[in-house]
Scaffold this active site. Structure first.
Site, mmCIF file in Angstrom:
data_model
loop_
_atom_site.group_PDB
_atom_site.id
_atom_site.type_symbol
_atom_site.label_atom_id
_atom_site.label_comp_id
_atom_site.label_asym_id
_atom_site.label_seq_id
_atom_site.Cartn_x
_atom_site.Cartn_y
_atom_site.Cartn_z
ATOM 1 N N ASP A 121 2.475 -1.643 -4.408
ATOM 2 C CA ASP A 121 1.060 -1.260 -4.387
ATOM 3 C C ASP A 121 0.348 -2.059 -5.475
ATOM 4 O O ASP A 121 0.999 -2.582 -6.381
ATOM 5 C CB ASP A 121 0.896 0.251 -4.628
ATOM 6 C CG ASP A 121 -0.414 0.770 -4.042
ATOM 7 O OD1 ASP A 121 -0.380 1.413 -2.978
ATOM 8 O OD2 ASP A 121 -1.474 0.515 -4.638
ATOM 9 N N ILE A 122 -0.975 -2.092 -5.397
ATOM 10 C CA ILE A 122 -1.734 -2.845 -6.411
ATOM 11 C C ILE A 122 -1.709 -2.127 -7.762
ATOM 12 O O ILE A 122 -1.895 -2.732 -8.793
ATOM 13 C CB ILE A 122 -3.175 -3.106 -5.927
ATOM 14 C CG1 ILE A 122 -3.858 -4.149 -6.812
ATOM 15 C CG2 ILE A 122 -3.991 -1.815 -5.850
ATOM 16 C CD1 ILE A 122 -4.995 -4.869 -6.153
ATOM 17 N N ILE B 69 -5.603 10.930 9.798
ATOM 18 C CA ILE B 69 -4.271 11.452 9.470
ATOM 19 C C ILE B 69 -4.412 12.565 8.435
ATOM 20 O O ILE B 69 -5.065 12.396 7.403
ATOM 21 C CB ILE B 69 -3.351 10.330 8.919
ATOM 22 C CG1 ILE B 69 -3.250 9.163 9.927
ATOM 23 C CG2 ILE B 69 -1.974 10.880 8.570
ATOM 24 C CD1 ILE B 69 -2.603 9.482 11.249
ATOM 25 N N GLY C 51 0.810 -1.217 0.000
ATOM 26 C CA GLY C 51 0.000 0.000 0.000
ATOM 27 C C GLY C 51 0.841 1.263 0.000
ATOM 28 O O GLY C 51 0.449 2.300 0.547
ATOM 29 N N TYR D 71 -15.041 -1.885 8.198
ATOM 30 C CA TYR D 71 -13.632 -1.494 8.386
ATOM 31 C C TYR D 71 -13.225 -1.714 9.846
ATOM 32 O O TYR D 71 -12.176 -2.300 10.141
ATOM 33 C CB TYR D 71 -13.488 -0.021 7.986
ATOM 34 C CG TYR D 71 -12.129 0.581 8.212
ATOM 35 C CD1 TYR D 71 -11.021 0.135 7.498
ATOM 36 C CD2 TYR D 71 -11.951 1.634 9.108
ATOM 37 C CE1 TYR D 71 -9.776 0.713 7.686
ATOM 38 C CE2 TYR D 71 -10.714 2.224 9.296
ATOM 39 C CZ TYR D 71 -9.629 1.755 8.579
ATOM 40 O OH TYR D 71 -8.406 2.332 8.774
HETATM 41 N N1 SER Z 1 -8.891 7.555 8.448
HETATM 42 C C1 SER Z 1 -9.608 6.314 8.538
HETATM 43 C C2 SER Z 1 -10.942 6.410 7.937
HETATM 44 O O1 SER Z 1 -11.491 7.479 7.987
HETATM 45 C C3 SER Z 1 -9.739 5.889 9.974
HETATM 46 O O2 SER Z 1 -8.680 5.043 10.301
HETATM 47 O O3 SER Z 1 -11.466 5.459 7.458
#
Ligand code: SER
Length: 322
Positions: free
Chosen positions: A36-37, A175, A10, A145
């Site tokens: 990466d893919i 992030i 990734g 997720y």
């Molecule tokens: N930044 C991620 C998301 O919004 C959370 O780990 O899916």
């Protein structure tokens, strides 16, 4: 130096693109293999060191790369994030769980020194205390997720205990970065807002103004990841699930911070399905374990991040790059 050859999966993603370059600075370009893919948008990744196309669902292909480069450490970043995960839950399960098992199995079979796999604040859910969320707490996420992140934390710990494999991971907050855009996450608004502020002076946000989440600026994310990679294993009581905090702000706080530097900036709100995802995550996390076990300490707060984001994105805009 702890490792001789590091493979990142990734690498073309938001964290991978910058972590690859940061690790190349430390370990030397030829010793950090990006994968990466698909081909990455950033040319730097391919020109500054080895780059390979890799689908993490293909275990043999992972093995072949480990053999080809004599890899002894994998940073496994390839994953489907929360918003795309709700649109394609089976894909999220497949990539996040089977991709991770493939990486762990290759690492176990080939006796690698370490695997780093991120977790996320998405591991938490509606039953979790929302302020200063403890390290040990209820993990009942409502997104696919999040389900894969909780399973991933448990898998990591299982491989540590059962096979003695060194598996580590952080529960990343949202992030924020100015190099590669995030893709398909819920916290993506906290990046998009800066780009739209610079380009158009306004932003329409997909979550409400009082939505508050834990966030972190990319330099702190890189530091946290690299510090945990290099931490003394014998001092770690946790492994795959460290809370790491840096800042916690609402969308209104974020918009107000931007207005200090772009007074004409305006924001409006059109919440969509991502509101429910954001509402299921905490406001802030307690990262005492990370501070005590490997010395975690963030450097950026909201205003210092805003100044830096606007400077870098402003320069890109002037050069016609965005
Ligand atoms: N930044 C991620 C998301 O919004 C959370 O780990 O899916």
């Amino acid at each position: 130096m702890k490792f001789s050859k590091i493979l990142l999966t990734g690498s073309g993603g938001q964290i991978g693109s910058e972590l690859t370059l940061a690790l190349r600075e430390i370990y030397g370009a030829q010793n950090v293999i990006a994968s990466d893919i698909k081909k990455p948008c950033s040319e730097k990744l391919e020109t500054s060191g080895p780059f390979e196309i890799l689908n993490v669902l293909d275990k043999e292909a992972i093995k072949n790369l480990v053999l080809k480069y004599n890899v002894d450490m994998i940073v496994h970043l390839a994953a489907i994030l929360s918003a795309i995960g709700e649109q394609k839950p089976m894909l999220a399960w497949d990539v996040n769980i089977n991709g991770m098992i493939n990486v762990l199995e290759v690492a176990r079979e080939m006796k690698l020194k370490q695997v780093m796999v991120p977790s996320s604040i998405a591991a938490f859910g509606p039953g979790t205390p929302i302020d200063n969320t403890p390290q040990e707490t209820i993990l009942k996420p409502t997104t696919m997720y999040g389900v894969t992140k909780v399973a991933g934390e448990l898998l990591g710990e299982y491989y540590v205990n059962k096979f003695g494999l060194d598996v580590r991971g952080l529960r990343y907050p949202g992030i924020i970065s100015n190099d590669t855009l995030p893709g398909g996450g819920t916290t993506d608004y906290a990046v998009a807002i800066y780009y739209e502020a610079v380009k158009y002076g306004k932003y329409t946000c997909f979550v409400k103004e009082d939505t508050r989440l834990p966030m972190m600026y990319m330099p702190d994310c890189l530091k946290a990841t690299i510090d945990l990679m290099h931490a003394d294993f014998t001092k770690l009581k946790h492994h795959s699930d460290f809370n790491v905090g840096a800042m916690s702000f609402s969308v209104k706080d974020l918009a107000d911070s931007i207005k200090k530097y772009i007074p004409t900036f305006t924001i409006d709100y059109q919440p969509d399905f991502r509101q429910a995802i954001a509402d299921s995550w905490p406001n802030s996390v307690d990262d005492t374990a990370a501070r005590e076990e490997w010395g975690w300490k963030p450097s950026f707060d909201l205003d210092t991040m805003t100044q830096d984001m606007l400077k870098v994105i402003g320069e890109k805009h002037k050069k016609g790059l965005i």
